[in-house]
Write a protein that holds these residues in place. Structure first.
Motif, mmCIF file in Angstrom:
data_model
loop_
_atom_site.group_PDB
_atom_site.id
_atom_site.type_symbol
_atom_site.label_atom_id
_atom_site.label_comp_id
_atom_site.label_asym_id
_atom_site.label_seq_id
_atom_site.Cartn_x
_atom_site.Cartn_y
_atom_site.Cartn_z
ATOM 1 N N THR A 31 0.835 -1.202 0.000
ATOM 2 C CA THR A 31 0.000 0.000 0.000
ATOM 3 C C THR A 31 0.870 1.253 0.000
ATOM 4 O O THR A 31 0.592 2.211 -0.723
ATOM 5 N N GLN A 32 1.947 1.230 0.786
ATOM 6 C CA GLN A 32 2.839 2.381 0.827
ATOM 7 C C GLN A 32 3.521 2.607 -0.518
ATOM 8 O O GLN A 32 3.650 3.745 -0.968
ATOM 9 N N TYR A 33 3.963 1.527 -1.167
ATOM 10 C CA TYR A 33 4.570 1.655 -2.489
ATOM 11 C C TYR A 33 3.603 2.304 -3.475
ATOM 12 O O TYR A 33 3.952 3.240 -4.199
ATOM 13 N N GLU A 34 2.385 1.776 -3.514
ATOM 14 C CA GLU A 34 1.398 2.278 -4.472
ATOM 15 C C GLU A 34 1.034 3.740 -4.203
ATOM 16 O O GLU A 34 0.925 4.535 -5.138
ATOM 17 N N LEU A 35 0.836 4.089 -2.940
ATOM 18 C CA LEU A 35 0.476 5.468 -2.616
ATOM 19 C C LEU A 35 1.619 6.428 -2.936
ATOM 20 O O LEU A 35 1.385 7.527 -3.445
ATOM 21 N N CYS A 36 2.840 6.013 -2.669
ATOM 22 C CA CYS A 36 3.994 6.869 -2.966
ATOM 23 C C CYS A 36 4.097 7.123 -4.473
ATOM 24 O O CYS A 36 4.264 8.265 -4.906
ATOM 25 N N GLU A 37 3.973 6.068 -5.265
ATOM 26 C CA GLU A 37 4.016 6.225 -6.730
ATOM 27 C C GLU A 37 2.860 7.089 -7.224
ATOM 28 O O GLU A 37 3.039 7.946 -8.090
ATOM 29 N N ALA A 38 1.672 6.874 -6.671
ATOM 30 C CA ALA A 38 0.500 7.636 -7.102
ATOM 31 C C ALA A 38 0.643 9.116 -6.754
ATOM 32 O O ALA A 38 0.302 9.983 -7.569
ATOM 33 N N LEU A 39 1.161 9.414 -5.576
ATOM 34 C CA LEU A 39 1.337 10.811 -5.183
ATOM 35 C C LEU A 39 2.371 11.509 -6.053
ATOM 36 O O LEU A 39 2.189 12.669 -6.439
ATOM 37 N N LYS A 60 -7.583 5.971 -13.792
ATOM 38 C CA LYS A 60 -7.691 4.534 -13.520
ATOM 39 C C LYS A 60 -6.341 3.817 -13.538
ATOM 40 O O LYS A 60 -6.296 2.612 -13.462
ATOM 41 N N ASP A 61 -5.231 4.560 -13.635
ATOM 42 C CA ASP A 61 -3.934 3.900 -13.773
ATOM 43 C C ASP A 61 -3.148 3.818 -12.469
ATOM 44 O O ASP A 61 -1.939 3.658 -12.480
ATOM 45 N N PHE A 62 -3.817 3.916 -11.328
ATOM 46 C CA PHE A 62 -3.158 3.733 -10.045
ATOM 47 C C PHE A 62 -3.163 2.251 -9.699
ATOM 48 O O PHE A 62 -3.871 1.456 -10.304
ATOM 49 N N GLY A 63 -2.381 1.880 -8.702
ATOM 50 C CA GLY A 63 -2.378 0.493 -8.240
ATOM 51 C C GLY A 63 -3.702 0.130 -7.586
ATOM 52 O O GLY A 63 -4.600 0.969 -7.435
ATOM 53 N N THR A 64 -3.817 -1.090 -7.153
ATOM 54 C CA THR A 64 -5.070 -1.587 -6.578
ATOM 55 C C THR A 64 -5.482 -0.803 -5.335
ATOM 56 O O THR A 64 -6.592 -0.281 -5.260
ATOM 57 N N CYS A 65 -4.588 -0.720 -4.361
ATOM 58 C CA CYS A 65 -4.916 -0.027 -3.105
ATOM 59 C C CYS A 65 -5.066 1.476 -3.309
ATOM 60 O O CYS A 65 -6.010 2.087 -2.811
ATOM 61 N N ALA A 66 -4.123 2.074 -4.039
ATOM 62 C CA ALA A 66 -4.181 3.520 -4.281
ATOM 63 C C ALA A 66 -5.398 3.864 -5.136
ATOM 64 O O ALA A 66 -6.071 4.865 -4.885
ATOM 65 N N GLY A 67 -5.698 3.042 -6.118
ATOM 66 C CA GLY A 67 -6.865 3.281 -6.963
ATOM 67 C C GLY A 67 -8.158 3.235 -6.174
ATOM 68 O O GLY A 67 -9.046 4.067 -6.364
ATOM 69 N N ALA A 68 -8.258 2.269 -5.262
ATOM 70 C CA ALA A 68 -9.457 2.172 -4.431
ATOM 71 C C ALA A 68 -9.580 3.385 -3.513
ATOM 72 O O ALA A 68 -10.681 3.917 -3.315
ATOM 73 N N PHE A 69 -8.445 3.838 -2.985
ATOM 74 C CA PHE A 69 -8.459 5.010 -2.115
ATOM 75 C C PHE A 69 -8.919 6.249 -2.879
ATOM 76 O O PHE A 69 -9.810 6.975 -2.426
ATOM 77 N N PHE A 70 -8.327 6.503 -4.044
ATOM 78 C CA PHE A 70 -8.672 7.705 -4.802
ATOM 79 C C PHE A 70 -10.096 7.631 -5.354
ATOM 80 O O PHE A 70 -10.773 8.651 -5.460
ATOM 81 N N THR A 71 -10.562 6.457 -5.685
ATOM 82 C CA THR A 71 -11.943 6.299 -6.135
ATOM 83 C C THR A 71 -12.911 6.623 -4.995
ATOM 84 O O THR A 71 -13.933 7.284 -5.204
ATOM 85 N N ALA A 72 -12.573 6.162 -3.790
ATOM 86 C CA ALA A 72 -13.422 6.449 -2.634
ATOM 87 C C ALA A 72 -13.445 7.953 -2.325
ATOM 88 O O ALA A 72 -14.495 8.519 -2.030
ATOM 89 N N VAL A 73 -12.277 8.598 -2.432
ATOM 90 C CA VAL A 73 -12.218 10.047 -2.198
ATOM 91 C C VAL A 73 -13.067 10.772 -3.236
ATOM 92 O O VAL A 73 -13.844 11.670 -2.904
ATOM 93 N N GLU A 128 7.427 11.237 2.999
ATOM 94 C CA GLU A 128 7.096 10.546 4.250
ATOM 95 C C GLU A 128 6.903 9.050 3.997
ATOM 96 O O GLU A 128 7.402 8.207 4.742
ATOM 97 N N LEU A 129 6.190 8.728 2.941
ATOM 98 C CA LEU A 129 5.978 7.321 2.609
ATOM 99 C C LEU A 129 7.283 6.643 2.204
ATOM 100 O O LEU A 129 7.521 5.488 2.561
ATOM 101 N N SER A 130 8.140 7.346 1.466
ATOM 102 C CA SER A 130 9.425 6.763 1.060
ATOM 103 C C SER A 130 10.289 6.434 2.271
ATOM 104 O O SER A 130 10.910 5.370 2.330
#
Length: 163
Positions: A31-39, A60-73, A128-130
Motif C-alpha cells: 500500500t505504501q509503495y502504491e500510494l507513494c508512486e500515485a502521489l 484509472k492507472d493507479f495500483g489496486t490499493c491507491a486506486g481504491a483510495f482515490f476512487t473512494a475520495v 514521508e511514505l518513502s
C-alpha cells in the motif's frame, strides 16, 4: 507412509501459518509503495498539465490499493464532502502502519490552495511514505526471517513429538 504424509501436512501447515502471519505487513508495504508512486504521479500531472486535483483522482492507472483510495475520495467528493474530510475518512480504511496512517490522513487537510501548495503537500506525503518504506523494508526482512524460523522449528518439533 502415513506418518510421512502427516509430517508433510504439519510442515505445510507451519509454512501456511508463516504466510498468514506475514501477509498483513506485506500488504502495508505494498500500500505504501502504491500510494507513494500515485502521489508522485499526481504531483507531476499537476505540474505539467495544471489539471485540477479532483479530476486527477478519477484516473484509472493507479495500483489496486491507491486506486481504491482515490476512487473512494472521488465518490465522497461527488456526495458534497470537502476534499479534506473525504481524504481523512478514506485514509482510515487504508492498510498502513498507524503512525503513517495518521500523518497521511492529516496531510490531506493541507491540500487546499494554489498549485504550489498542493504540489508541495503531495511531495511531502511521498517523502514521508518513502522514508517509511525504507524503515519497514529493513524490519520486514528481519520479521520474515524470524517468523520462518519460528514456524519451521515449531512444525518440526510437533512432527518429532508425534512420531
Amino acid at each position: 507412509m502415513l506418518r510421512l504424509f502427516g509430517g508433510v501436512l504439519i510442515l505445510g501447515g507451519g509454512m501456511l501459518l508463516r504466510g498468514t502471519l506475514l501477509s498483513a505487513s506485506r500488504r502495508e508495504l505494498q500500500t505504501q509503495y502504491e500510494l507513494c508512486e500515485a502521489l508522485m504521479l499526481l504531483e507531476k500531472e499537476i505540474t505539467f498539465t495544471l489539471t485540477p486535483l479532483p479530476k486527477l483522482l478519477l484516473r484509472k492507472d493507479f495500483g489496486t490499493c491507491a486506486g481504491a483510495f482515490f476512487t473512494a475520495v472521488s465518490g465522497e467528493l461527488c456526495l458534497g464532502k470537502t476534499l479534506a474530510q473525504s481524504w481523512f475518512d478514506c485514509a482510515q480504511a487504508l492498510s498502513l502502519p498507524p503512525r503513517i496512517k495518521e500523518r497521511f490522513a492529516r496531510l490531506g487537510a493541507n491540500r487546499g490552495g494554489d498549485e504550489t501548495g498542493v504540489r508541495r503537500t503531495l511531495q511531502l506525503m511521498a517523502e514521508e511514505l518513502s522514508g517509511s518504506i525504507g524503515t519497514q523494508e529493513r524490519a520486514q526482512r528481519e520479521r520474515e526471517r524470524l517468523t520462518t524460523v519460528l514456524c519451521l522449528s515449531a512444525s518440526l518439533m510437533l512432527v518429532l513429538v508425534l512420531l
